[in-house]
Structures are given as structure tokens and as C-alpha cells.
Scaffold this active site. Structure first.
Site, PDB file in Angstrom:
ATOM      1  N   VAL A  86      73.289  35.186 -10.762  1.00  0.00           N
ATOM      2  CA  VAL A  86      73.947  33.875 -10.703  1.00  0.00           C
ATOM      3  C   VAL A  86      74.808  33.669 -11.945  1.00  0.00           C
ATOM      4  O   VAL A  86      75.843  33.016 -11.896  1.00  0.00           O
ATOM      5  CB  VAL A  86      72.909  32.735 -10.496  1.00  0.00           C
ATOM      6  CG1 VAL A  86      71.937  32.648 -11.659  1.00  0.00           C
ATOM      7  CG2 VAL A  86      73.606  31.390 -10.313  1.00  0.00           C
ATOM      8  N   GLY A 101      70.936  20.823 -12.712  1.00  0.00           N
ATOM      9  CA  GLY A 101      71.529  21.399 -11.501  1.00  0.00           C
ATOM     10  C   GLY A 101      70.469  21.643 -10.443  1.00  0.00           C
ATOM     11  O   GLY A 101      69.411  21.016 -10.435  1.00  0.00           O
ATOM     12  N   ARG A 102      70.767  22.582  -9.546  1.00  0.00           N
ATOM     13  CA  ARG A 102      69.895  22.839  -8.401  1.00  0.00           C
ATOM     14  C   ARG A 102      68.493  23.279  -8.805  1.00  0.00           C
ATOM     15  O   ARG A 102      67.500  22.841  -8.241  1.00  0.00           O
ATOM     16  CB  ARG A 102      70.522  23.910  -7.504  1.00  0.00           C
ATOM     17  CG  ARG A 102      71.681  23.399  -6.674  1.00  0.00           C
ATOM     18  CD  ARG A 102      72.298  24.548  -5.880  1.00  0.00           C
ATOM     19  NE  ARG A 102      72.951  25.481  -6.774  1.00  0.00           N
ATOM     20  CZ  ARG A 102      74.268  25.557  -6.956  1.00  0.00           C
ATOM     21  NH1 ARG A 102      75.080  24.766  -6.288  1.00  0.00           N
ATOM     22  NH2 ARG A 102      74.789  26.425  -7.783  1.00  0.00           N
ATOM     23  N   ARG A 125      68.671  30.683 -20.062  1.00  0.00           N
ATOM     24  CA  ARG A 125      69.290  31.700 -20.906  1.00  0.00           C
ATOM     25  C   ARG A 125      68.692  31.648 -22.307  1.00  0.00           C
ATOM     26  O   ARG A 125      68.532  30.567 -22.885  1.00  0.00           O
ATOM     27  CB  ARG A 125      70.804  31.471 -20.996  1.00  0.00           C
ATOM     28  CG  ARG A 125      71.565  31.844 -19.731  1.00  0.00           C
ATOM     29  CD  ARG A 125      71.545  33.364 -19.463  1.00  0.00           C
ATOM     30  NE  ARG A 125      72.171  33.726 -18.209  1.00  0.00           N
ATOM     31  CZ  ARG A 125      71.517  33.991 -17.077  1.00  0.00           C
ATOM     32  NH1 ARG A 125      70.194  33.940 -17.029  1.00  0.00           N
ATOM     33  NH2 ARG A 125      72.177  34.332 -15.996  1.00  0.00           N
ATOM     34  N   HIS A 127      62.025  37.989 -18.195  1.00  0.00           N
ATOM     35  CA  HIS A 127      63.163  37.600 -17.358  1.00  0.00           C
ATOM     36  C   HIS A 127      62.929  37.958 -15.889  1.00  0.00           C
ATOM     37  O   HIS A 127      63.659  38.761 -15.305  1.00  0.00           O
ATOM     38  CB  HIS A 127      64.475  38.237 -17.861  1.00  0.00           C
ATOM     39  CG  HIS A 127      65.698  37.458 -17.408  1.00  0.00           C
ATOM     40  ND1 HIS A 127      66.891  37.460 -18.072  1.00  0.00           N
ATOM     41  CD2 HIS A 127      65.879  36.633 -16.336  1.00  0.00           C
ATOM     42  CE1 HIS A 127      67.758  36.686 -17.440  1.00  0.00           C
ATOM     43  NE2 HIS A 127      67.169  36.183 -16.382  1.00  0.00           N
ATOM     44  N   SER A 143      64.045  35.396 -10.984  1.00  0.00           N
ATOM     45  CA  SER A 143      64.400  35.632  -9.576  1.00  0.00           C
ATOM     46  C   SER A 143      63.619  36.797  -8.976  1.00  0.00           C
ATOM     47  O   SER A 143      63.892  37.202  -7.845  1.00  0.00           O
ATOM     48  CB  SER A 143      65.900  35.906  -9.463  1.00  0.00           C
ATOM     49  OG  SER A 143      66.240  37.103 -10.148  1.00  0.00           O
TER      50      SER A 143
END
Lengths: 342, 342
Positions: free
Chosen positions: A82, A164-165, A258, A307, A310
Site C-alpha cells: 500500500v 484513514g481506513r 511506518r 512488520h 498484512s
């Protein structure tokens, strides 16, 4: 007559479900031979020459040099991520090269991990997780602050750096934990939107949702702070000593966006000196070069994972599929499922 | 004239917030001197003689012998726990001794931990948590099944062995993760209650909530199974090889109730051989005598924590306060905040 082919370079083997999508008579696909190892910069530079399409991941640098090496044939870059800080967007723009990325599909997986880390930070995961020590039970052993509302603290406030989302999917998950208030910091260039805030509050049954004027208030009032903003240079070390010193001593900080947004040394100091209770960290400045002597890896009050925001089978499958679909659509001149506006 | 005093024995130091509640002119309080160490059986036996009130925790055995040692003066036992398997209820009943316990107050803390363990089980916490290894990123590294609904699996089913307050608080937390269905096993002596199920489904916006006729269906259909039943002998090893073999290969098992409900060897085998994806375990049969060579401690797919379900500062403070209030109310002849019906 043989079909003319175009050269497609893929920096990672995308696995047996996704690679077949690239089996087309008009594609000559060159992919990194290993499914688990990263392709080297050398491999990428050597193979990218003459490529028309390029699929990369977050750890591949697509800078001016690589784009120059690819040459004028390059028409589409597609990243399985993303974020696109690893890509020189300006260079692509100047050369009219399209860029695809994979937003949205990872929203729920990252929100899941944000909740996991918020819980682990309060529950002393570094002492309690993955080992069952023999110990003498005592009433307050291993105790930290409770994430959910409780008899001592019937209200709970979530703070979001970035709204955000992913932040909103995380907020949704906090509602049954008894969260009652939400504060967030937004993009300073866009005006506050109290009507939107009221809509979000009503949707979740929250007592209030409010964009803060300054970060001080967000730091002071939140029981959990979620860092969920893009890795923009303007937000470099937005969580610093000053921010952490204003947080509640019982609060936890979660970063699943991040690493550059949080000053690691300041956070380690805050944990060591008890300015805040704990932290849940998925991203670290300087990753993946994070070793066992990193101050956050050494800190007992820091739950830290490498990390994996996702990293679920379904989401990574979705991201890989989307990266391939972006590439194909971009090359065929159709609308890409997700194209970076430049 | 001096106030006559009664002897109160407290098996753990309940900390600086709670111990002062016992500072009363009519109490002579004897408490375990250490705040962190367990009192020994020997200490308890020696000091319990002549006690009128006794406050204990889960790791203290209040058996016929100890009750006999205390003698006829004993009128109230108060345990700082929701379970009371460590107490000989029949002996207390025969002697007309009241028993207090601490239900409800720990519901939210245990539900929090149930969600944390469900997430950790899917996210490979044993490999990813607490250390940031240097590794080569690859698309499916560290990937496991996603807890939340996703593009591959838009529906999600939660299964509950036992469907009391903690199970329902856990179910509530799963809703924003996109859970759509709920199956549960109930007390076989009480009849099914479809009207109640419909009410729960409507409350949470679930497509269905249903009590299963047999455990096979619950094992087969659930994406996560939560073991949240009391440690009743009739449920000993209810999760055994047969149950685990019927579960989905992508499912996870979470036990935050009692270790005796799950056959540890069967679960370790299921994880090792891939019958299920992972497990999140707070309680283990035989605890606290669980060592590093225990099959579940050794199993990489098992996220395991040392019975910390209620271990948050606020909840343990609430439990300790309630244990003291139960004792005082029981001795004064008032209604105990929570008394075990015998």
C-alpha cells in the site's frame, strides 16, 4: 506467426496461486527464482533491462538508477504494497510510467494486528507470552492496565495519529471493548469536519469523536495511541520525547504504519522510565536491519513483531493478485484496479 | 473495655489499596507476610487454627483437612477467584460455612485475553513476537489464517464450548472482525432456547446463533473455537483427539477457562501434524507445574501464557476488594456481594 511478447520482471515468486495469472502468450516472464529469498539489487538491475512491466515489493528500491537501467520500454510498475516510499514517483511521472499499488485489501489484517499489539502491550507479552514459567501466584503478578472499560475506568479513549481506513477499522474493533471517546489528528491541509465526526460517533455509539487541534491533547487524553499515518517526511518522528512525556503513565502506544513516525530511542526511554506503560510495534525505523541489540527489541515493555501487518494468507494472496491485475490492466491500457495518481 | 476480636487469615498480601479495608477494631488479621510469594500449606495450616474468616486464592487447597484444622470457629471462606474447584464445597456446606467468590468482575479482562490469544494463534506469535529477526521478505512469510472476514472468506464462525458471560463478551468483541455466525454448546441439562438465540443474533447483527446438538458440528464449522466452560469433571478432556481431528485445518483453538477441558497431548499432536492451524492457551492441566519441556510449551504453533486471564491491575483490584467485602458481609450476617449457593 508467433505472438510478439513483452518482457515482465517479477522481483518475487508470488506463489502457485498467483504466478499462473502471468502465463500469457504475450508475456515473457522473468521472476526471481527463489520463493523465499529476496532478489538482489544485482539480479534486479541485470534483468530489468528492456522490461515493459515490473512487479516489486516494499523492499525493492525503484529509484532513478533502476528506472534508467530498465530503459524506455518500461510502461508499468506494480508494487505489492500500500505504501510506495520505495519508488521514485517523480521519475515515473516524468517518463509517463504508470504505478499500481494495493490499498484497501490489507485494511482488516492491519486492524487485526493493531488490536493484538494493543492487548499484548498491556498484558506484558514479553514476560508472559510463549513461555509458562513456574511461579508463585500473587494477586498483582503480571498485571498491567486493562484495555477494556472496567469498574475503575468506565470510559476509554482511543487516539489516532492519522484517521484513514485502517484507523477506522481499528476503532470499530475497539467499540465492544467499551471505548467511549475517539480523538484523532488529521491532515493539516484539510479543514476539520465536525459533521463527519458526528456521523462516525453515531455509527459506533461513541460519546465523542473529535479531531484535535494539536497533538498535545491527543497524547494527554488517550488510553491507547495508534500510529496509523503514512510515512510522510512531514511526520518524521512525530512521536518524540515531548509527545511521550505527555501521555498517561498507564497508556500504550501502537505503531502499525511506518517506523519513521516514531523516535525509537525516545520510545525505549519512555518505556524504561515509565512515562508510558507499554508499546506494540510492528514497524521500526531502519527495518529490516533491526538486530537483537536494538533498544526496542531489548525493552521488556515493548511487544515487537517484524512488520507483519498484512501477513495473513488471504490478504497477501489478495495483494499479489491485485499487483498482477494492476500490471496487466496497465499494460493493456485498461483501468488499473488501483493506480497511484501522479 | 476492649473490643472483642475475631481472627481473620489472609493467604496473600492483597496490596496497599485493599489490605486497609481489613483494618477494623473487631478483626485480628494474620496475612501471609510476602506480597509476591505464595504462603505455604504449612503456614496456612498453622495459622488457620481458630480462624473465623479465611481469604484464599486459586492455588490454596481448602480441603477437609484444612477445614478440620481451622476448627468450629470458621464461619466464612472467601476466595479471590471465580472458580472454586480448590475448595471442598460439601465440607463447608455440612458445617454451615459460607463461601464467597468473585464472578463477573473478571469477565471483560478474560474476554480481552481470549481475543489476544485468538489473534496470536493465527499470527504465528511464537515465531514473530518479541524478536525482530533479520529476514528476507517474501510474500507469504509468517502468514497464517486471518481472524477477520476477508475476500476469500467473507463469513466467519465462532464456536463456544460454554456460552456464559465471558463467552458472550468475547462474541461481542468478534463482531467488528466480521464474524457472521455463532455456534455454542450449552449445559445438557437445560433445554435449547431458540428465542434467546434469536435475541443474541439480533443484538449483534449475526446471521445465526445456534446451540449445537453435538460437539462434532461445532468442531467442523468453527473458524475459532473458544473453550469457556467451567472446570466440571463431566467436561474433562472434552477437547480430545476426536474433537481436534474434526476441526478445520485453518482453525484455531483458544482456552481461557480451565486446563482440564483440553487434552494437552492431543492438542500438541494436532498442532504438530497440522490438523488445526494454531492454539492460544492461558490454562494448562496440571498448572502451575508446567515446565519448559511441556508439549504445549515446546509447540511453535501454540501461543501460551501463564493463566493471566484476569491479570489486569483494575480487575485484580476489583477481585481483591470483592473478596474482602464478601468476607465482611458474611461475618456481619449481611448479604454477600457474591456467595456460592450450596
Amino acid at each position: 506467426m508467433t505472438t510478439p511478447t513483452v518482457k515482465i520482471v517479477v522481483s518475487r515468486n508470488l506463489g502457485p496461486e498467483v504466478m499462473p495469472l502471468l502465463d500469457r502468450p504475450d508475456f515473457e516472464v522473468i521472476s526471481c527464482p527463489s520463493q523465499t529469498e529476496a532478489c538482489s539489487r544485482k539480479w534486479l538491475s541485470e534483468n530489468v533491462v528492456g522490461a515493459v512491466g515490473l512487479i516489486v515489493v516494499l523492499t525493492d528500491k525503484v529509484d532513478a538508477e533502476l528506472i534508467e537501467t530498465a530503459g524506455p520500454s518500461l510502461r508499468v510498475v506494480s508494487t505489492m504494497s500500500v505504501g510506495y516510499e520505495h519508488i521514485d514517483v517523480q521519475q515515473l511521472s516524468q517518463r509517463g510510467i504508470k504505478l499500481g499499488y494495493t490499498p484497501d485489501i490489507l485494511t482488516e489484517a492491519v486492524a487485526d494486528l493493531s488490536i493484538m499489539l494493543a492487548l499484548m502491550a498491556g498484558r506484558n507479552a514479553r514476560q508472559t507470552a510463549t513461555i509458562w514459567p513456574q511461579y508463585a501466584w500473587s494477586p498483582f503478578l503480571f498485571c498491567g492496565p486493562q484495555l477494556s472499560a472496567n469498574w475503575v475506568y468506565p470510559t476509554r479513549t482511543a487516539g489516532f495519529l492519522g484517521f484513514g481506513r485502517i484507523a477506522q477499522a481499528t476503532l470499530a474493533r475497539l467499540i465492544p471493548f467499551g471505548f467511549t471517546h475517539c480523538l484523532y489528528s488529521g491532515n493539516p491541509t484539510s479543514p476539520p469536519d465536525p459533521a463527519r465526526d458526528a456521523t462516525v460517533a453515531a455509527k459506533y455509539g461513541l460519546q465523542s469523536v473529535r479531531r484535535v487541534a494539536g497533538l498535545d491533547e491527543l497524547a494527554r487524553e488517550s488510553d491507547v495511541v495508534f500510529v496509523l499515518a503514512p510515512g510522510d517526511p512531514s511526520l518524521y518522528h512525530v512521536v518524540d520525547e515531548a509527545f511521550l512525556k505527555q501521555m498517561k503513565r498507564t497508556a500504550v502506544l501502537v505503531n502499525t504504519s511506518r517506523g519513521t513516525l516514531v523516535d525509537s530511542d525516545a520510545l525505549a526511554k519512555a518505556l524504561r522510565e515509565g512515562w508510558i506503560w507499554g508499546a506494540g510495534i510492528d514497524v521500526v525505523e531502519g527495518e529490516p536491519n533491526v538486530t537483537a541489540d536494538h533498544p526496542l527489541v531489548k525493552e521488556p515493555r515493548c511487544a515487537i513483531v517484524p512488520h507483519i501487518g498484512s501477513a495473513t494468507t488471504e490478504t497477501r494472496l489478495g495483494m499479489a493478485t491485485m499487483a498482477v491485475n494492476n500490471l496487466i490492466a496497465g499494460l493493456l491500457g485498461g483501468e488499473m484496479p488501483a493506480q497511484v495518481k501522479m
